[in-house]
Design a protein around this motif. Sequence first.
Motif, PDB file in Angstrom:
ATOM      1  N   HIS A  38      14.423  50.637 100.729  1.00 53.64           N
ATOM      2  CA  HIS A  38      13.638  50.053  99.796  1.00 53.64           C
ATOM      3  C   HIS A  38      13.688  51.192  98.420  1.00 53.64           C
ATOM      4  O   HIS A  38      14.061  52.354  98.528  1.00 53.64           O
ATOM      5  CB  HIS A  38      11.916  50.513 100.358  1.00 53.64           C
ATOM      6  CG  HIS A  38      11.758  49.745 101.624  1.00 53.64           C
ATOM      7  ND1 HIS A  38      12.113  49.970 102.789  1.00 53.64           N
ATOM      8  CD2 HIS A  38      10.945  48.610 101.675  1.00 53.64           C
ATOM      9  CE1 HIS A  38      11.649  49.125 103.449  1.00 53.64           C
ATOM     10  NE2 HIS A  38      10.940  48.109 102.845  1.00 53.64           N
ATOM     11  N   CYS A  55       3.503  44.581 106.521  1.00 56.61           N
ATOM     12  CA  CYS A  55       4.603  44.846 107.172  1.00 56.61           C
ATOM     13  C   CYS A  55       4.518  44.492 108.694  1.00 56.61           C
ATOM     14  O   CYS A  55       3.379  45.035 109.339  1.00 56.61           O
ATOM     15  CB  CYS A  55       5.071  46.405 107.109  1.00 56.61           C
ATOM     16  SG  CYS A  55       6.423  46.741 108.279  1.00 56.61           S
ATOM     17  N   PRO A  56       5.267  43.831 109.355  1.00 56.26           N
ATOM     18  CA  PRO A  56       5.000  43.251 110.594  1.00 56.26           C
ATOM     19  C   PRO A  56       4.969  44.656 111.540  1.00 56.26           C
ATOM     20  O   PRO A  56       4.692  44.348 112.818  1.00 56.26           O
ATOM     21  CB  PRO A  56       5.903  42.406 111.115  1.00 56.26           C
ATOM     22  CG  PRO A  56       6.646  41.797 109.842  1.00 56.26           C
ATOM     23  CD  PRO A  56       6.308  43.015 108.790  1.00 56.26           C
ATOM     24  N   ASN A  57       5.758  45.629 111.275  1.00 52.88           N
ATOM     25  CA  ASN A  57       6.132  46.426 112.269  1.00 52.88           C
ATOM     26  C   ASN A  57       5.422  47.957 111.734  1.00 52.88           C
ATOM     27  O   ASN A  57       5.870  48.893 112.523  1.00 52.88           O
ATOM     28  CB  ASN A  57       7.527  47.124 112.339  1.00 52.88           C
ATOM     29  CG  ASN A  57       8.365  45.597 112.450  1.00 52.88           C
ATOM     30  OD1 ASN A  57       7.915  44.676 113.273  1.00 52.88           O
ATOM     31  ND2 ASN A  57       9.722  45.736 112.055  1.00 52.88           N
ATOM     32  N   VAL A  59       5.605  49.864 109.240  1.00 58.93           N
ATOM     33  CA  VAL A  59       6.607  51.118 108.999  1.00 58.93           C
ATOM     34  C   VAL A  59       5.772  51.620 107.742  1.00 58.93           C
ATOM     35  O   VAL A  59       6.429  52.807 107.607  1.00 58.93           O
ATOM     36  CB  VAL A  59       8.158  50.205 108.478  1.00 58.93           C
ATOM     37  CG1 VAL A  59       8.834  51.227 107.773  1.00 58.93           C
ATOM     38  CG2 VAL A  59       8.528  49.455 109.719  1.00 58.93           C
ATOM     39  N   LEU A  60       5.361  50.891 106.806  1.00 58.34           N
ATOM     40  CA  LEU A  60       4.769  51.565 105.740  1.00 58.34           C
ATOM     41  C   LEU A  60       3.469  52.089 105.874  1.00 58.34           C
ATOM     42  O   LEU A  60       2.492  51.726 106.565  1.00 58.34           O
ATOM     43  CB  LEU A  60       4.568  50.564 104.455  1.00 58.34           C
ATOM     44  CG  LEU A  60       6.080  49.858 104.353  1.00 58.34           C
ATOM     45  CD1 LEU A  60       5.848  48.803 103.174  1.00 58.34           C
ATOM     46  CD2 LEU A  60       7.129  50.890 103.502  1.00 58.34           C
ATOM     47  N   CYS A  74      11.515  49.900 110.874  1.00 52.94           N
ATOM     48  CA  CYS A  74      11.860  49.092 109.970  1.00 52.94           C
ATOM     49  C   CYS A  74      13.010  48.015 110.365  1.00 52.94           C
ATOM     50  O   CYS A  74      14.077  48.549 110.758  1.00 52.94           O
ATOM     51  CB  CYS A  74      12.245  49.670 108.740  1.00 52.94           C
ATOM     52  SG  CYS A  74      12.514  48.391 107.175  1.00 52.94           S
ATOM     53  N   SER A  75      12.574  46.814 110.392  1.00 53.39           N
ATOM     54  CA  SER A  75      13.679  45.899 110.565  1.00 53.39           C
ATOM     55  C   SER A  75      14.345  45.132 109.408  1.00 53.39           C
ATOM     56  O   SER A  75      15.247  44.252 109.301  1.00 53.39           O
ATOM     57  CB  SER A  75      13.237  44.915 111.488  1.00 53.39           C
ATOM     58  OG  SER A  75      12.083  43.984 110.899  1.00 53.39           O
ATOM     59  N   PHE A  76      14.109  45.744 108.234  1.00 46.76           N
ATOM     60  CA  PHE A  76      14.836  45.462 106.989  1.00 46.76           C
ATOM     61  C   PHE A  76      14.520  43.963 106.577  1.00 46.76           C
ATOM     62  O   PHE A  76      15.441  43.115 106.387  1.00 46.76           O
ATOM     63  CB  PHE A  76      16.072  45.725 107.058  1.00 46.76           C
ATOM     64  CG  PHE A  76      16.349  47.181 107.185  1.00 46.76           C
ATOM     65  CD1 PHE A  76      16.162  48.210 106.274  1.00 46.76           C
ATOM     66  CD2 PHE A  76      16.666  47.571 108.361  1.00 46.76           C
ATOM     67  CE1 PHE A  76      16.293  49.426 106.316  1.00 46.76           C
ATOM     68  CE2 PHE A  76      16.807  49.166 108.683  1.00 46.76           C
ATOM     69  CZ  PHE A  76      16.425  49.826 107.496  1.00 46.76           C
ATOM     70  N   CYS A  77      13.284  43.329 106.862  1.00 48.66           N
ATOM     71  CA  CYS A  77      13.227  42.066 106.919  1.00 48.66           C
ATOM     72  C   CYS A  77      12.700  41.536 105.263  1.00 48.66           C
ATOM     73  O   CYS A  77      13.239  40.601 104.848  1.00 48.66           O
ATOM     74  CB  CYS A  77      12.113  41.469 107.515  1.00 48.66           C
ATOM     75  SG  CYS A  77      10.718  42.337 107.215  1.00 48.66           S
ATOM     76  N   GLY A  78      12.158  42.473 104.565  1.00 44.02           N
ATOM     77  CA  GLY A  78      11.770  42.282 103.233  1.00 44.02           C
ATOM     78  C   GLY A  78      10.415  41.424 103.048  1.00 44.02           C
ATOM     79  O   GLY A  78      10.065  41.109 101.979  1.00 44.02           O
ATOM     80  N   ILE A  79       9.703  41.388 104.270  1.00 44.08           N
ATOM     81  CA  ILE A  79       8.300  40.787 103.935  1.00 44.08           C
ATOM     82  C   ILE A  79       7.481  41.793 103.015  1.00 44.08           C
ATOM     83  O   ILE A  79       6.564  41.175 102.355  1.00 44.08           O
ATOM     84  CB  ILE A  79       7.637  40.573 105.461  1.00 44.08           C
ATOM     85  CG1 ILE A  79       8.406  39.539 105.989  1.00 44.08           C
ATOM     86  CG2 ILE A  79       6.259  40.200 105.291  1.00 44.08           C
ATOM     87  CD1 ILE A  79       8.095  39.041 107.559  1.00 44.08           C
ATOM     88  N   CYS A  80       7.618  43.102 102.952  1.00 49.94           N
ATOM     89  CA  CYS A  80       6.796  43.941 102.166  1.00 49.94           C
ATOM     90  C   CYS A  80       7.152  43.440 100.595  1.00 49.94           C
ATOM     91  O   CYS A  80       6.205  43.601  99.870  1.00 49.94           O
ATOM     92  CB  CYS A  80       7.081  45.459 102.265  1.00 49.94           C
ATOM     93  SG  CYS A  80       8.820  45.623 102.369  1.00 49.94           S
ATOM     94  N   MET A  91      14.089  46.110  97.426  1.00 47.39           N
ATOM     95  CA  MET A  91      15.252  46.678  98.522  1.00 47.39           C
ATOM     96  C   MET A  91      16.423  46.468  97.785  1.00 47.39           C
ATOM     97  O   MET A  91      16.879  45.531  97.115  1.00 47.39           O
ATOM     98  CB  MET A  91      14.987  45.904  99.827  1.00 47.39           C
ATOM     99  CG  MET A  91      14.024  45.970 100.404  1.00 47.39           C
ATOM    100  SD  MET A  91      13.869  45.503 102.145  1.00 47.39           S
ATOM    101  CE  MET A  91      14.085  46.918 103.178  1.00 47.39           C
TER     102      MET A  91
END
Lengths: 135, 516, 335
Positions: A38, A55-57, A59-60, A74-80, A91
């Motif tokens: 990020h 963030c689904p996980n 992380v933030l 973080c699964s680096f999905c980019g939903i944030c 990102m």
Amino acid sequence: MGLIKPLLYTLRELFKRPITVKYPYEKRDISPRVRNIHTLDRDTCQHCGICARMCPNNVLKMVDGYPTADYRYCSFCGICLDACPTGSIQMIHTQEHNIVRAYQKDLYMELLSPDGTIYNPDAPHSEDNETGGVL
Amino acid sequence: MASFEKIAASPETLVDTMRGLKASGFTFLEFMSAVDYIPKNRVEPGANRIDATYMLWNPAANEQKMVVVPLSRDNPSVPTVMPVWEGANWHEREAHELFGIDIKGHPNPRHLLLAEGWNDTYPLRKDFNVDDVEIDWNVPTSKLAEGNPERVYHFAVQHPGAHGPQGFDLLLNGNTIVDAEARIGYVHRTLEKIGEQRNYYQNILNMERGCIMCGMPYIDVWARAVEELLGVEVPEKAKYLRLIAVELNRLSSHLLWMGPQQGGDFAYMPVMMWAIGDREKVLDLLEALTGGRITFAYIRPGGVRWDIPEGFRDMAEKNLRYLEYRLPMYEEMMFRQPIIKERLTGLGKLTPGEAVGLGVSGPSLRATGVAHDTRKDAHIPIYEDLGFRIVTQTGGDGWARGMVRLGEMKESIRLILDALDRLPPGNSEADLFNRKAMPWMKVPVGETYAVTESCRGRLGIHLVSDGTNKAYRTKIRGPSFSNMYAVEHILKKGSYLYDIPALIGSMDTCPADMDR
Amino acid sequence: MLADSLLFKLFVFPGTVFSFIIVLFLFWWWRKIGASIQSRYGPKHVGPAGTLQTIADVVKLITKESIVPERASRWFWFMPVFSFVLSFLFLSLIPFSDHWVIIDFDASLIMLFAVMAIEPLFIFLVGWVSYNKYGVAGGERAGIQMLAYEVFLALTFVPVIMLSHSWSLVGIVYGQGVSPTWASPVLHTFVDRGVWFGLVQPLALVLSIIAVMMATEKKPFNLPHAEPEVIYGSSTEYGGPFYALQMLSQFLMGFLGAGLITTLYLGGWALPSVPPALGFVLKTLVVGTIIIWLEHSLPAMRVPHLLEVAWRKLVPLAFLNIFITLIIMEVLGWA
Ligand code: SF4
Ligand code: SF4
């Protein structure tokens, strides 16, 4: 006799160049869409915390008004990024994560600035401070 | 595609109703599950019951019917439908352990996905509390292991031939298998429960964890289920991009199947490594399109997240033509050469009737000569426009399954290149959505069932929405679940120890897809 | 002289030191060829082109703890050592040249055959003493495999014995014109110093390569250790130094199998303008490379298929070969 062809195929392969990328010595091109780490534009971020909520996980986490990330989850999905109303959080793609040198609080790391540098170069390193660390 | 008709039944009349439906063409039991309505739910406020749900499919007419059996929450109990559909076995065990529905007359009501010593708490019930869970770790792992733990041959989990955390407890007589019992559930993440706790947008990330090798169909079907409830029409271009993404993922999954799965069963290192190497080309394409190689988070309700990148067409042409050029070689190496052909011919033979009764789907079903491909049957957008052709074989054995997958790879390459040629201009996302408002999207109360063809078979999501931004119930029909049951069934019929790895490999079961 | 003493032979040249070096080399070579066939590089970092990788691996394995299963028999320790000793027995019979051979007597071929026949028994015992289901299953497969190749292996030896009138391995090499007694003049000019049986007996050569691959458990015939089915077969419970010992003896067996082919069919140590022992090693490495290539390009077989191929196809072919040899010998008057 059907065995002959496979044998010839393997024989042909024996004299071909391997396709392995010798990673530390040579690097493959990475697509610009790859999301590795990020960045946060502190000037435009309005401390709303939507990225952290979306963030689904989980992380933030908002620390001092800015999102910080715990990259273990973080699964680096980019939903944030999709959620951020101002587009402050982005990102970027990197070959390695070695550019991450960030101040840590409880494993939450401050995000990089958009040009890939760190905001707090003077933040304590792991050598000086047990809770700080360099990754 | 997605709408289905609900038929109410009572526990007493259930088996007869099912018989009648099966006779009238609903030959395929997709899943048996349940929906838990606690009094404070928002779908039907005040309802206090568990609905046992049986999803049936009439392949000829592509009709979907759901038999619903309302049960009391205190003591739910239904008779087993195994006399009608052999393949109901595991689905009923799953409903038993996850919802606490007592299945009367079930031959082996042990826990399947949960730990064997899990106490009477039911994770998918709405009033489930993690703190109540207690697990007794001393319960034997299977019914077989109960009687004679010394004699059981564990072909499971850590066994290198078991293809991941799945496997069997076996009783052997020399090399002949006397009895077998599957041991699965080692990667059970209760994806359905997670799906109920994340909102619709976050779920694009969680759903693709449904299958590690083939995540794209999962988000595709999730997005379509949500769109169905929202009543959104996706722009044409997004449909094309979805097709491209799904087919690329199918290619990568089938290559992974051919190399490490099936090639690995015969310790056939060259094919194994070459397939992994060629898969890189497909992954490069996926990376260019979605930014991810294994997990993508690409498709979302309303469209796709990114438009096609610059130069993608040429890259696809180059990489896929190369793959096309390599496929005849794989055919020669894997399916024409005598040693492997001998091993695959007659391996785990299924008749069409058996396969349908067991709920087998995907390439394993088409290998028996049954031309059911959900992409065509359910009229998934664009496939028919591109002249999609169903690949079938007639053998029903391991060799036929392999040939079907090989044919599907060729078909996928053609589909992707055709779709890229005919890619329409326009938006890659429905205008209806303000991109920034997506995460807060609320979905009206309703119920739907979306299906697609994942790399392993018929994948469906039964979605019950209660009007908030989170789903009330997400039931996922993982194709590998039924396919793995077919493997157990084949092993019980009598097979040999040395055939097991190749058999599991040829059914291409994915533990993640199976356990969800 | 030191170099002539039996001790030198036992411990230095064909014996311990040399075999250790050749096994390490072969392991590296096996990996390199395999990697190349699979479009990879293989070992690369330790030493020039990764040549020292095997040493690093062996050192690593030796420093590991060797775990003995609780219920294993007390023979557990001895079994890998026994199979290593067995492969040394094999080694001592192979003539690297008429000088560099540890044991040579009139019936060394029979002795060698006996050693090869004992080996599967050891594999079975290794599985049995480790008290492991996979070990027993792997051992059973070793037995099945022995049933498949034992007769066939013996039959492929027969034409060679017929042609050379000798049961001794050195005698067989002599019989190939290394000191010519019967060789035909045409072929004599064709090959530098004699007629190799491989040239007059191509079918037997191919058959023996197959037989040797079966006996040394190379890929299409690697049933006792077929990983997808019985994990690592009889050696499943062995780790650390014992695993290293087993790997080494397996590779030594592989090398010696190729050496046997060289001895029987390719004129033993005879190679123009090369010292005899070196000639033998070079030829053996060529044969070994071919075997490695075959091993890496073929998938593992199914148990019944192996038996079927061995008894329905290979054994009749071996008999056929014996008859052809008889007829040729009759016609050409070589007897
Ligand atoms: S990329 Fe995904 S997982 Fe990572 S912080 Fe953003 S939303 Fe969370
Ligand atoms: S959503 Fe965007 S603006 Fe809000 S806190 Fe996160 S980065 Fe800042």
